[in-house]
Motif scaffolding. Structure first.
Motif, PDB file in Angstrom:
ATOM      1  N   ILE A 277       0.833  -1.201   0.000  1.00  0.00           N
ATOM      2  CA  ILE A 277       0.000   0.000   0.000  1.00  0.00           C
ATOM      3  C   ILE A 277       0.868   1.252   0.000  1.00  0.00           C
ATOM      4  O   ILE A 277       0.618   2.212  -0.741  1.00  0.00           O
ATOM      5  N   ALA A 278       1.898   1.246   0.817  1.00  0.00           N
ATOM      6  CA  ALA A 278       2.799   2.410   0.897  1.00  0.00           C
ATOM      7  C   ALA A 278       3.475   2.674  -0.444  1.00  0.00           C
ATOM      8  O   ALA A 278       3.610   3.829  -0.870  1.00  0.00           O
ATOM      9  N   ARG A 279       3.896   1.619  -1.130  1.00  0.00           N
ATOM     10  CA  ARG A 279       4.544   1.796  -2.434  1.00  0.00           C
ATOM     11  C   ARG A 279       3.594   2.430  -3.443  1.00  0.00           C
ATOM     12  O   ARG A 279       3.989   3.292  -4.238  1.00  0.00           O
TER      13      ARG A 279
ATOM     14  N   ARG B  71       4.186   6.053  -5.128  1.00  0.00           N
ATOM     15  CA  ARG B  71       4.306   6.132  -6.588  1.00  0.00           C
ATOM     16  C   ARG B  71       3.292   7.106  -7.170  1.00  0.00           C
ATOM     17  O   ARG B  71       3.611   7.925  -8.032  1.00  0.00           O
ATOM     18  N   GLU B  72       2.072   7.057  -6.674  1.00  0.00           N
ATOM     19  CA  GLU B  72       1.025   7.906  -7.214  1.00  0.00           C
ATOM     20  C   GLU B  72       1.182   9.374  -6.820  1.00  0.00           C
ATOM     21  O   GLU B  72       0.912  10.272  -7.620  1.00  0.00           O
ATOM     22  N   LEU B  73       1.612   9.614  -5.589  1.00  0.00           N
ATOM     23  CA  LEU B  73       1.736  10.986  -5.104  1.00  0.00           C
ATOM     24  C   LEU B  73       3.125  11.559  -5.311  1.00  0.00           C
ATOM     25  O   LEU B  73       3.359  12.749  -5.102  1.00  0.00           O
ATOM     26  N   GLY B  74       4.072  10.703  -5.689  1.00  0.00           N
ATOM     27  CA  GLY B  74       5.381  11.187  -6.111  1.00  0.00           C
ATOM     28  C   GLY B  74       6.310  11.640  -5.005  1.00  0.00           C
ATOM     29  O   GLY B  74       7.189  12.484  -5.232  1.00  0.00           O
ATOM     30  N   ALA B  75       6.160  11.080  -3.808  1.00  0.00           N
ATOM     31  CA  ALA B  75       7.035  11.457  -2.695  1.00  0.00           C
ATOM     32  C   ALA B  75       6.972  10.388  -1.618  1.00  0.00           C
ATOM     33  O   ALA B  75       6.013   9.608  -1.572  1.00  0.00           O
TER      34      ALA B  75
ATOM     35  N   ASP C  98       6.805  12.440   3.802  1.00  0.00           N
ATOM     36  CA  ASP C  98       6.761  13.811   3.281  1.00  0.00           C
ATOM     37  C   ASP C  98       5.365  14.201   2.820  1.00  0.00           C
ATOM     38  O   ASP C  98       5.118  15.371   2.485  1.00  0.00           O
ATOM     39  N   LEU C  99       4.453  13.235   2.806  1.00  0.00           N
ATOM     40  CA  LEU C  99       3.095  13.493   2.334  1.00  0.00           C
ATOM     41  C   LEU C  99       2.088  13.664   3.458  1.00  0.00           C
ATOM     42  O   LEU C  99       1.135  14.439   3.340  1.00  0.00           O
ATOM     43  N   PHE C 100       2.297  12.914   4.542  1.00  0.00           N
ATOM     44  CA  PHE C 100       1.361  12.923   5.662  1.00  0.00           C
ATOM     45  C   PHE C 100       2.114  13.034   6.980  1.00  0.00           C
ATOM     46  O   PHE C 100       3.226  12.497   7.118  1.00  0.00           O
ATOM     47  N   ALA C 101       1.473  13.706   7.951  1.00  0.00           N
ATOM     48  CA  ALA C 101       2.058  13.770   9.290  1.00  0.00           C
ATOM     49  C   ALA C 101       2.004  12.399   9.942  1.00  0.00           C
ATOM     50  O   ALA C 101       2.958  11.959  10.587  1.00  0.00           O
ATOM     51  N   THR C 102       0.884  11.710   9.753  1.00  0.00           N
ATOM     52  CA  THR C 102       0.717  10.327  10.226  1.00  0.00           C
ATOM     53  C   THR C 102      -0.059   9.545   9.175  1.00  0.00           C
ATOM     54  O   THR C 102      -0.871  10.107   8.443  1.00  0.00           O
ATOM     55  N   PHE C 103       0.205   8.239   9.141  1.00  0.00           N
ATOM     56  CA  PHE C 103      -0.504   7.356   8.203  1.00  0.00           C
ATOM     57  C   PHE C 103      -0.631   6.003   8.888  1.00  0.00           C
ATOM     58  O   PHE C 103       0.365   5.316   9.127  1.00  0.00           O
TER      59      PHE C 103
ATOM     60  N   LYS D 136      -7.878   6.135   0.216  1.00  0.00           N
ATOM     61  CA  LYS D 136      -8.325   4.920  -0.460  1.00  0.00           C
ATOM     62  C   LYS D 136      -7.287   4.537  -1.505  1.00  0.00           C
ATOM     63  O   LYS D 136      -6.973   5.328  -2.397  1.00  0.00           O
ATOM     64  N   VAL D 137      -6.778   3.303  -1.389  1.00  0.00           N
ATOM     65  CA  VAL D 137      -5.678   2.860  -2.238  1.00  0.00           C
ATOM     66  C   VAL D 137      -6.050   1.558  -2.933  1.00  0.00           C
ATOM     67  O   VAL D 137      -6.504   0.600  -2.289  1.00  0.00           O
ATOM     68  N   GLN D 138      -5.857   1.494  -4.241  1.00  0.00           N
ATOM     69  CA  GLN D 138      -6.141   0.264  -4.971  1.00  0.00           C
ATOM     70  C   GLN D 138      -5.115  -0.813  -4.636  1.00  0.00           C
ATOM     71  O   GLN D 138      -3.933  -0.540  -4.457  1.00  0.00           O
ATOM     72  N   ARG D 139      -5.584  -2.050  -4.584  1.00  0.00           N
ATOM     73  CA  ARG D 139      -4.690  -3.184  -4.361  1.00  0.00           C
ATOM     74  C   ARG D 139      -3.877  -3.439  -5.638  1.00  0.00           C
ATOM     75  O   ARG D 139      -4.403  -3.338  -6.746  1.00  0.00           O
TER      76      ARG D 139
END
Length: 238
Positions: free
Chosen positions: A110-112, A116-120, A124-129, A156-159
């Motif tokens: 999921i993290a990958r 890949r989609e958000l480019g970072a 660097d994208l979220f304070a927490t995930f 929401k992330v596609q498998r």
């Protein structure tokens, strides 16, 4: 291997339904495949009871197959579970349990996808995930996160590889279903119509851009990742 497992599960179910169909229609002893159908006149009540038993048996067999194969086979079961107007009640009752039968994708995958989609990098994208999924489904899963600005959101992330798996799974299911229809095997519900509707509608769920147009309060959306405002609610099963 996935296709072989499908046919290993489904062929005994087809044979079982063939036996019940013959019991419902034959009035003299015949040898069909590996079954001997004794001579008898089946009453309407006996036929109804025979089909109810077969549907109960078939539904459990199909449920076991869908859970073991997972992926889009589970999605088919979930779609069918909502088709009370098309499927026997035995199938609706058994397949309803599949609405909660979707194990989460490993967080590393999921993290990958998010990165890949958000480019970072995720940090660097979220304070927490949250690594534990808030909800899971066959096509995607949802994680709670907090933006760098402090806003609580759900992501929401596609498998991975789900679109590729769907193509093979749909081919197998429609092949068997169409074969039964061409040979006039009446299973007492329109399985072909259900699968054809599924084939047309489910691929649209991969189009997050389309989904964004149908929703409000969207923060950001890409092809395989969608970030939305976090709103709490109850399960649709309740």
């Amino acid at each position: 291997m996935r296709s072989l497992m499908f046919y290993k599960h489904v062929l005994p179910v087809v044979a079982g339904y063939l036996r019940t169909m013959l019991y419902d229609t034959l009035e003299k002893p015949q040898r069909v495949l590996c079954f001997t159908i004794p001579a008898q006149v089946v009453t309407e009540e006996e036929a109804v009871e025979a089909w109810a038993r077969r549907h109960e048996w078939g539904a459990k067999k199909v449920q076991d197959m869908l859970v073991q194969l997972s992926g889009f086979y589970v999605k088919v079961g979930q779609v069918f579970a909502a088709k009370a107007d098309l499927l026997p009640v035995e199938y609706i009752r058994v397949l309803h349990s599949l609405l909660d039968s979707c194990p989460p994708e490993p967080f590393s995958a999921i993290a990958r996808t998010v990165e890949r989609e958000l480019g970072a990098p995720l940090k660097d994208l979220f304070a927490t995930f949250e690594e534990t999924a808030l909800a899971t489904a066959t096509i995607a899963q949802v994680h709670q996160a907090r933006t760098l600005a402090g806003e609580l959101v759900v992501v929401k992330v596609q498998r991975p590889n789900m679109q590729r798996l769907m193509t093979g799974d749909m081919t197998n299911m429609l092949l068997v279903s169409s074969w039964l229809e061409r040979r006039g095997l009446d299973l007492k519900f329109d399985h072909v119509a259900c699968l054809r509707e599924y084939r047309e509608q489910v691929p649209l769920e991969f189009d997050f851009t389309r989904e964004v147009k149908m929703l409000s309060n969207i923060t950001r959306s890409l092809e395989q990742v969608m970030v939305m405002e976090c709103l709490h609610g109850a399960s649709v099963k309740k």
